[in-house]
Design an enzyme around this catalytic site. Structure first.
Site, PDB file in Angstrom:
ATOM      1  N   TRP A   1      -2.938  -2.759  -1.465  1.00 11.22           N
ATOM      2  CA  TRP A   1      -2.479  -4.272  -1.865  1.00 11.22           C
ATOM      3  C   TRP A   1      -3.127  -5.106  -0.668  1.00 11.22           C
ATOM      4  CZ3 TRP A   1       0.656  -8.036   0.991  1.00 11.22           C
ATOM      5  CH2 TRP A   1       1.158  -8.837   0.070  1.00 11.22           C
TER       6      TRP A   1
ATOM      7  N   HIS B   1      19.118 -36.995  -2.820  1.00  7.19           N
ATOM      8  CA  HIS B   1      18.041 -37.352  -1.773  1.00  7.19           C
ATOM      9  C   HIS B   1      16.825 -37.106  -2.099  1.00  7.19           C
ATOM     10  CE1 HIS B   1      21.801 -38.331   0.445  1.00  7.19           C
ATOM     11  NE2 HIS B   1      22.225 -37.185   0.092  1.00  7.19           N
TER      12      HIS B   1
ATOM     13  N   LYS C   1       6.712  -4.463  -3.164  1.00  9.01           N
ATOM     14  CA  LYS C   1       7.890  -4.242  -2.998  1.00  9.01           C
ATOM     15  C   LYS C   1       8.592  -4.239  -1.535  1.00  9.01           C
ATOM     16  CE  LYS C   1      12.176  -3.152  -4.443  1.00  9.01           C
ATOM     17  NZ  LYS C   1      12.824  -4.414  -5.065  1.00  9.01           N
TER      18      LYS C   1
ATOM     19  N   GLU D   1       9.522 -15.922  -9.088  1.00  7.86           N
ATOM     20  CA  GLU D   1       8.763 -14.824  -8.910  1.00  7.86           C
ATOM     21  C   GLU D   1       8.027 -13.946 -10.016  1.00  7.86           C
ATOM     22  OE1 GLU D   1      10.502 -11.951  -5.453  1.00  7.86           O
ATOM     23  OE2 GLU D   1      11.962 -12.685  -7.006  1.00  7.86           O
TER      24      GLU D   1
ATOM     25  N   ARG E   1       5.703  -0.376  -5.925  1.00  3.00           N
ATOM     26  CA  ARG E   1       5.511  -1.196  -4.863  1.00  3.00           C
ATOM     27  C   ARG E   1       4.632  -2.363  -4.939  1.00  3.00           C
ATOM     28  NH1 ARG E   1       6.875   2.159  -0.161  1.00  3.00           N
ATOM     29  NH2 ARG E   1       5.452   1.147   0.945  1.00  3.00           N
TER      30      ARG E   1
ATOM     31  N   CYS F   1       0.838  -1.120  -0.185  1.00  7.77           N
ATOM     32  CA  CYS F   1      -0.028  -0.050   0.000  1.00  7.77           C
ATOM     33  C   CYS F   1       0.738   1.212  -0.036  1.00  7.77           C
ATOM     34  CB  CYS F   1      -0.879   0.057   1.291  1.00  7.77           C
ATOM     35  SG  CYS F   1      -1.885  -1.439   1.313  1.00  7.77           S
TER      36      CYS F   1
ATOM     37  N   LYS G   1      13.941 -15.996  -8.282  1.00  9.37           N
ATOM     38  CA  LYS G   1      14.026 -14.861  -9.384  1.00  9.37           C
ATOM     39  C   LYS G   1      13.046 -15.397 -10.439  1.00  9.37           C
ATOM     40  CE  LYS G   1      14.817 -11.807  -7.883  1.00  9.37           C
ATOM     41  NZ  LYS G   1      15.437 -11.893  -6.803  1.00  9.37           N
TER      42      LYS G   1
ATOM     43  N   GLU H   1      18.794 -18.122  -4.782  1.00 10.79           N
ATOM     44  CA  GLU H   1      18.146 -16.744  -5.565  1.00 10.79           C
ATOM     45  C   GLU H   1      17.884 -16.922  -6.969  1.00 10.79           C
ATOM     46  OE1 GLU H   1      17.401 -14.176  -4.357  1.00 10.79           O
ATOM     47  OE2 GLU H   1      17.886 -12.721  -5.872  1.00 10.79           O
TER      48      GLU H   1
ATOM     49  N   ASN I   1      -2.189   2.353   5.827  1.00  3.72           N
ATOM     50  CA  ASN I   1      -1.331   1.364   5.463  1.00  3.72           C
ATOM     51  C   ASN I   1      -1.172   0.411   6.862  1.00  3.72           C
ATOM     52  OD1 ASN I   1      -1.061   2.153   3.153  1.00  3.72           O
ATOM     53  ND2 ASN I   1       0.931   2.727   3.253  1.00  3.72           N
ATOM     54  N   GLY I   2      -1.316  -0.775   6.796  1.00  2.00           N
ATOM     55  CA  GLY I   2      -1.039  -1.487   8.103  1.00  2.00           C
ATOM     56  C   GLY I   2      -2.122  -2.423   8.400  1.00  2.00           C
TER      57      GLY I   2
HETATM   58  C1  F6R Z   1      12.607 -10.845  -3.979  1.00  2.00           C
HETATM   59  C2  F6R Z   1      12.375 -10.124  -3.200  1.00  2.00           C
HETATM   60  C3  F6R Z   1      11.808 -10.260  -1.773  1.00  2.00           C
HETATM   61  C4  F6R Z   1      12.558  -9.323  -0.707  1.00  2.00           C
HETATM   62  C5  F6R Z   1      11.812  -9.907   0.703  1.00  2.00           C
HETATM   63  C6  F6R Z   1      12.569  -8.787   1.706  1.00  2.00           C
HETATM   64  O1  F6R Z   1      12.970 -10.652  -5.332  1.00  2.00           O
HETATM   65  O2  F6R Z   1      12.538  -8.875  -3.493  1.00  2.00           O
HETATM   66  O3  F6R Z   1      11.924 -11.548  -1.304  1.00  2.00           O
HETATM   67  O4  F6R Z   1      13.780  -9.728  -0.864  1.00  2.00           O
HETATM   68  O5  F6R Z   1      10.463  -9.362   0.566  1.00  2.00           O
HETATM   69  O6  F6R Z   1      12.643  -7.429   1.392  1.00  2.00           O
HETATM   70  P1  F6R Z   1      13.474  -6.467   1.889  1.00  2.00           P
HETATM   71  O7  F6R Z   1      14.876  -6.787   1.536  1.00  2.00           O
HETATM   72  O8  F6R Z   1      13.044  -5.118   1.358  1.00  2.00           O
HETATM   73  O9  F6R Z   1      13.355  -6.590   3.669  1.00  2.00           O
END
Ligand code: F6R
Length: 606
Positions: A74, A502, A601, A486, A27, A2, A483, A479, A98-99
């Site tokens: 969101w 395993h 984000k 996601e 975001r 949000c 990626k 990672e 927000n929250g």
């Molecule tokens: C993956 C991604 C998320 C963030 C996670 C933590 O691409 O962006 O997995 O890494 O939500 O976010 P931060 O680093 O902002 O605490």
């Protein structure tokens, strides 16, 4: 996640509010709305979908007002819909939130009993009715009274038609900042929303409130005591959060990495002594030596960076390290002994799980170093000391450049701790010399983007993918898999390569692409064996190898090379092709790369 924008003092705020919402699009959100204060009423317009959808339903000719608030939502409580979108209103009052209001059910029952009519399924709507219920002509007093009854987290902006140029903001657990302008003032959850108007900002802390009129900004706490706040200047450029000619923010951010990694270590290395200097870490050598154990707390990609940190800190600084998911850590009863240092890693600095885990670690006596990107973020402010990664604004929801910058900082911390322990000057010097070559080497990997896109073309329509790595490249396998899933929605898993036999080996057949990170290091011989295991089952092998490698290359269906480097620095190179592979796969599949479905984000809810 949000986003909030509020403006008071423009001739007509509608266009600028919508523009502010646009700057928050990155975001992630599912609906949006505005509330404009007009004569006698507050006009609320909202819509499910994107800002363009909202723009289409805005009655531009009818909407005039110099004060208003706006929101991107969101969904948390209640599905994404027009009714659930913010602002929520009650009488002549509107609020964006927000929250999460944890006791909203009890509050709602009470307010319904008093005749308030609820229209949405959200927890947030209760705030509109609650504040109106307390209103007797002064908005800040009503907000103060109402917030005393609220359990949970909030960043809010509130307007009332009887006080037509006033916006009241309040914060607990959800970021909120004030933009100080000339004849106009602003409120936002993210500085990007208001940077087109002012660079002078005040970051509110938990428990604080603000009253804005075009001429005045008054900060106070919920007990109505005035609080003096420092105005800070934003020094980075709006340009930096625009796409700069790239089709997506994510690609721009991947290609920025030669520069952002350089920015992360620039001015912090001491090549002559093989050491580093981190201005934000105010610990004496004696205090650094007193650290007996490190706990790294993070989520998602930042957690993967933490795993890289675990390998580095244990191997080169010889300090025991545990890496914890913040969401798990905060609800366990973690053992924090004297000498425990907590490293909190968060790009946004606002991830609620990470923030709460950090607070828990502090409560239990740990010293906390925050590793964050967003300057002035809550984690940055609440940690005992910290290091900014200096990656610049990261807009693409999938984190890329923040990851390599986080790893860079962990390399610097390894040198900092290591040089005070067992790490000799020669290896320190060699690491720093090599670190200085890394930006060019990242560029060499980026130069292979066309070849990586060609690999993505082959596998873009597959449904699964496996990523394997060993040692410091195991977190890179995780990672890479994260990626891909996601942004392309392909199911992907990362494994330590030897763990494959395993279980996951059962999945391997001619339809299973397997990305193997098999750089030349101490585990090379072992991983060569793992490649053969995949090949024997006719899996398709995409290898990331060190330049000059022929053995694994010969066994692979596709090969991506990275330049030779020290083991400690390998992740900074090996992750780049995996970011590109995920990016091109998502583009070929026609997905919304910068705003993948269901993701946000900054995850400021639990
Ligand atoms: C993956 C991604 C998320 C963030 C996670 C933590 O691409 O962006 O997995 O890494 O939500 O976010 P931060 O680093 O902002 O605490």
């Amino acid at each position: 996640m949000c986003g909030i924008v509020g403006i008071t003092g423009h001739e007509n705020v509608v266009t600028d509010l919508v523009e502010g919402l646009r700057r928050l699009e990155y975001r992630g959100y599912d609906s949006a709305g505005v509330a404009i204060v007009q004569t006698d009423s507050v006009r609320v317009i909202k819509q499910q979908g994107k800002i363009n959808d909202l723009e289409r339903v805005l009655p531009w000719d009818e909407l005039h007002g110099s004060c208003g608030i706006a929101h991107t939502r969101w969904a948390t409580h209640g599905k994404p819909s027009k009714l659930n979108a913010h602002p929520h209103s009650s009488g002549a009052l509107a609020v964006v939130h927000n929250g999460i209001v944890e006791n909203y059910t009890a509050l709602k029952v009470r307010l319904e009993g008093k005749g308030h009519l609820f229209r949405s399924e959200t927890d947030s709507e209760v705030l509109a009715h609650l504040i109106l219920d307390q209103y007797d002509g002064n908005l800040e007093t009503a907000v103060q009274r109402a917030l005393k009854l609220v359990e949970g987290t909030y960043g809010i902006a509130v307007v009332h038609a009887d006080e037509p140029d006033k916006i009241v903001g309040a914060r607990r657990g959800s970021p909120l900042l004030v933009g100080v302008g000339d004849g106009a003032n602003y409120l936002a959850s993210d500085v990007a929303a208001i940077m087109g108007h002012t660079r002078q900002v005040i970051y509110l802390d938990d428990g604080e409130m603000v009253v804005l009129t075009p001429q005045d900004v008054t900060t106070m706490n919920v007990d109505n005591q005035e609080v003096t706040k420092e105005i800070q200047e934003i020094t980075w450029d709006l340009e930096r959060i625009q796409k700069g000619g790239y089709p997506h923010y994510m690609l721009k951010e991947i290609f920025e990495q030669p520069q952002t990694v350089l920015d992360s270590f620039r001015g912090r290395i001491l090549p002559e002594s093989g050491d580093v200097k981190l201005g934000g870490i105010q610990l004496t050598d004696r205090e650094l030596l007193a650290i007996k154990r490190i706990i790294i707390i993070a989520c998602g990609t930042s957690w993967h960076a933490g795993l890289v940190g675990e390998y580095l800190l244990e191997e080169y600084a010889r300090i025991p390290v545990e890496v914890e998911y913040a969401s798990e850590f905060r609800y366990r009863s973690p053992v924090i002994e004297p000498g425990t240092l907590c490293l909190t890693i968060s790009q946004s600095g606002e991830t609620l799980d990470t923030l709460e885990a950090m607070r828990e670690a502090k409560r239990r006596g740990a010293k906390v170093i925050g590793i964050t990107n967003v300057v002035g973020s809550t984690i940055a402010r609440e940690s005992d000391c910290g290091v900014y990664i200096h990656a610049g604004p990261e807009i693409g929801v999938a984190s890329t450049k923040a990851f390599t910058s986080q790893v860079t900082i962990l390399i610097l911390l390894t040198l900092l701790f290591g040089r005070r322990r067992h790490l000799g000057i020669e290896i320190g010097k060699r690491t720093i010399e090599e670190l200085q070559r890394i930006p060019d080497k990242i560029q060499q990997v980026l130069d292979q983007s066309a070849a990586i896109r060609a690999i993505a073309e082959v596998y873009a329509q597959h449904s699964n993918c496996l990523y394997l790595g060993r040692g410091v490249n195991f977190p890179i396998a995780l990672e890479g898999a994260l990626k891909l899933k996601e942004i392309s929605y392909i199911h992907a898993d990362g494994y330590p390569a030897a763990e494959m036999k395993h279980g996951p080996i059962a999945l391997i057949d001619p339809n299973m692409p397997v990305v193997v990170i098999s750089t030349r290091d101490s585990s090379y011989e072992k991983i060569r064996g793992n490649v053969q295991e995949v090949k024997a089952r006719q899996g398709k092998i995409i290898s990331v190898v060190t330049e000059g490698d022929t053995e694994i290359a010969a066994a692979s269906d596709h090969v991506i090379t990275i330049p030779e480097t020290m083991n400690m620095l390998t992740p900074l190179l090996s992750v780049i092709p995996l970011q590109l592979l995920a990016y091109y796969t998502a583009v070929i599949r026609g997905e919304n790369v910068d705003q993948p479905r269901n993701l946000a984000k900054a995850v400021t809810v639990e």
